[in-house]
Structures are given as C-alpha cells and as structure tokens.
Design a protein around this motif. Structure first.
Motif, PDB file in Angstrom:
ATOM      1  N   THR A  68       0.841  -1.196   0.000  1.00  0.00           N
ATOM      2  CA  THR A  68       0.000   0.000   0.000  1.00  0.00           C
ATOM      3  C   THR A  68       0.877   1.246   0.000  1.00  0.00           C
ATOM      4  N   LEU A  69       0.261   2.397  -0.289  1.00  0.00           N
ATOM      5  CA  LEU A  69       1.004   3.656  -0.321  1.00  0.00           C
ATOM      6  C   LEU A  69       1.673   3.936   1.013  1.00  0.00           C
ATOM      7  N   TYR A  70       0.946   3.754   2.116  1.00  0.00           N
ATOM      8  CA  TYR A  70       1.472   4.096   3.435  1.00  0.00           C
ATOM      9  C   TYR A  70       2.529   3.109   3.897  1.00  0.00           C
ATOM     10  N   GLU A  71       2.374   1.832   3.518  1.00  0.00           N
ATOM     11  CA  GLU A  71       3.421   0.867   3.807  1.00  0.00           C
ATOM     12  C   GLU A  71       4.686   1.206   3.020  1.00  0.00           C
ATOM     13  N   GLY A  72       4.505   1.607   1.762  1.00  0.00           N
ATOM     14  CA  GLY A  72       5.635   1.990   0.931  1.00  0.00           C
ATOM     15  C   GLY A  72       6.372   3.204   1.475  1.00  0.00           C
TER      16      GLY A  72
END
Length: 277
Positions: A68-72
């Motif tokens: 996901t964007l936030y994990e990335g």
C-alpha cells in the motif's frame, strides 16, 4: 490500549528523529563531532524502532509490508535512514546526510500522522491533534531562539559602538565581549532554523489533513518561508562569504524584524492560523 501505546511510540520516533535532524544541521554548519555522534545514535534508535515496527507489521499481515502507499512510505523512510547511517559512518558526507534526513522526516511524519492508515478513529484524531501541538511548540521554540539571537546581535551593535566611540564605563563592562556575543547569536540561529523548518513540515501535514481548503499561498505560510529564506541568507553571508562583525549582526537584527512581521502581521492576515490557536 495496545494501539495507543504504539501511537505513542510513533510520536517518540518522530521527536527523536526531529532532534537528530537538528543535531545534523548543527554538525553540517559547524563540523561539530559531538553533535554528529549524538545525532547518529539518535538516528540509530529511530532505525531500531522502525525495524521493530516493520517486523511487527510483517507478522500482522503475513507479508512484506510494501503493497500500500502508506506501507511503501514507511519502508522508503526506513531505507533512507539505513543509507544515512551507512553514509554517516563510512563516507562522512554531511551535506547528503542532513538533507536525506529532512526528506526522511517529511515522509515519516506523513506516514505517522495521516489518519487514513489508522484503524481506530480515536487514535487517528488524537495523533492529528498532537501533531498540531508539536507543530506550534516547535514554532514557538524557534521564535524564542531567534529572539535571543536578536538580543545578542543588538548587544553586539551597542558594544561595538561603545568601543568605537571609546566610551569606557560600567555599561561596557556589563556587556559580554564581541566574540562571545557574535558566537551566541550564531548558535541560537543554528538551533532556530532547523526547528522552524521541521515545524513547517509538520504544520503543512496537519493543514493538509485537517483543513478542507489548505492554501499554500496563505500569508502565514508565505511569511514562514520568507523567515527561513532570511536566515538561510544569514548563514550564506556568514559561512560562504565570510562576512562577520557589525555587518552580520545588523543582518540578523533585520531578519528578526521579518520574524516579527510574520508573527504579528501575516498571522492576522492568515485564513486559519489564529483560528487554530
């Protein structure tokens, strides 16, 4: 309860990272080995905390957390901090280390304080509110540093005039020598500038998350960047051009007038700053 504890650890990570960036800025300007060493170990603590959070996320999701964007964003920050530690330890390229960590701090703050990534709405709102408190506190502390720096520069100009006019007396003896006044004003600016920069980063994140119509051309935002520019030019004159003495003290006094204009005038022209206070 567990989620709130993790949220507090995230906040601690942000504060440790901010202090590390501040010390790296001091080292960047002054080649201060003590500041560099302290900044390195603070960053190492941040890296350990991030690694633990990354491992816990892997256990929770059963996969490597980058889908996901936030994990990335989180993994990207972890990579930047890892590279910073390696560069700091092996290559000693201060310019790269400082600016890499400014970027890393921005991304980590975005990851930490963006409500959408938190499952609990209560935790999300608490983090956003505390983000505002940290932003305001750091801004006020930076203004305090600039105020003291201004006072030292003003005393420098007064002392300089007394010495030039050969007016010996008690007033002259009560004021510190010129070298110490100049050094103290410089040190306080070294503290104030990165603190204001980090405050601007956190404030921009808060406004983007909380306000329906955040305007980058808001007068307070523009004024804050003008303040950063004024003090950056102070460092440029002092370090790159070698300007010192009364000339640099006079510029520091002028830069503080920009701070006052930003605080009292631009603050009143802002669409949201006095409302949040």
């Amino acid at each position: 309860m567990l989620e709130m504890t993790i949220a507090r650890l995230y906040e601690l990570t942000i504060l440790l990272y901010a202090l590390s960036v501040l010390l790296y800025f001091i080292d960047f300007l002054q080649h201060n080995q003590k500041a560099n060493k302290t900044a390195f170990w603070l960053l190492a603590i941040v890296w350990v905390l991030q690694t633990v959070f990354l491992f816990l996320r892997m256990l929770d999701t059963g996969r490597f957390p980058i889908l996901t964007l936030y994990e990335g964003m989180y993994f990207y920050t972890w990579v930047l901090i890892t590279f910073s530690l390696v560069i700091n330890k092996i290559l000693r390229v201060d310019f790269i280390v400082f600016f890499t960590n400014v970027i890393g701090f921005l991304v980590l703050a975005l990851h930490t304080f963006t409500p959408i990534q938190h499952e609990s709405q209560v935790v999300a709102q608490a983090l956003v509110s505390e983000l505002l408190i940290i932003h305001i506190t750091m801004a006020i502390l930076s203004y305090g540093a600039f105020s003291l720096s201004f006072a030292f520069s003003l005393l420098y100009v007064i002392q300089y005039r007394l010495l030039k006019e050969k007016k010996w007396g008690k007033r002259l003896l009560r004021i510190q020598d010129l070298a110490k006044l100049d050094h103290m004003s410089y040190v306080l600016n070294v503290i104030g500038v990165p603190m204001l920069l980090l405050s601007l980063i956190l404030g921009s994140i808060w406004a983007s998350v909380k306000l329906s119509e955040f305007q980058w051309y808001d007068m307070k935002v523009i004024g804050s960047f003008i303040v950063i520019t004024a003090y950056s030019y102070y460092f440029y004159q002092r370090l790159a051009k070698g300007i010192s003495g009364k000339a640099i003290a006079s510029w520091n006094i002028a830069a503080f007038l920009v701070v006052l204009i930003n605080f009292f005038l631009f603050g009143r022209l802002s669409n949201f700053h006095f409302w949040i206070l």
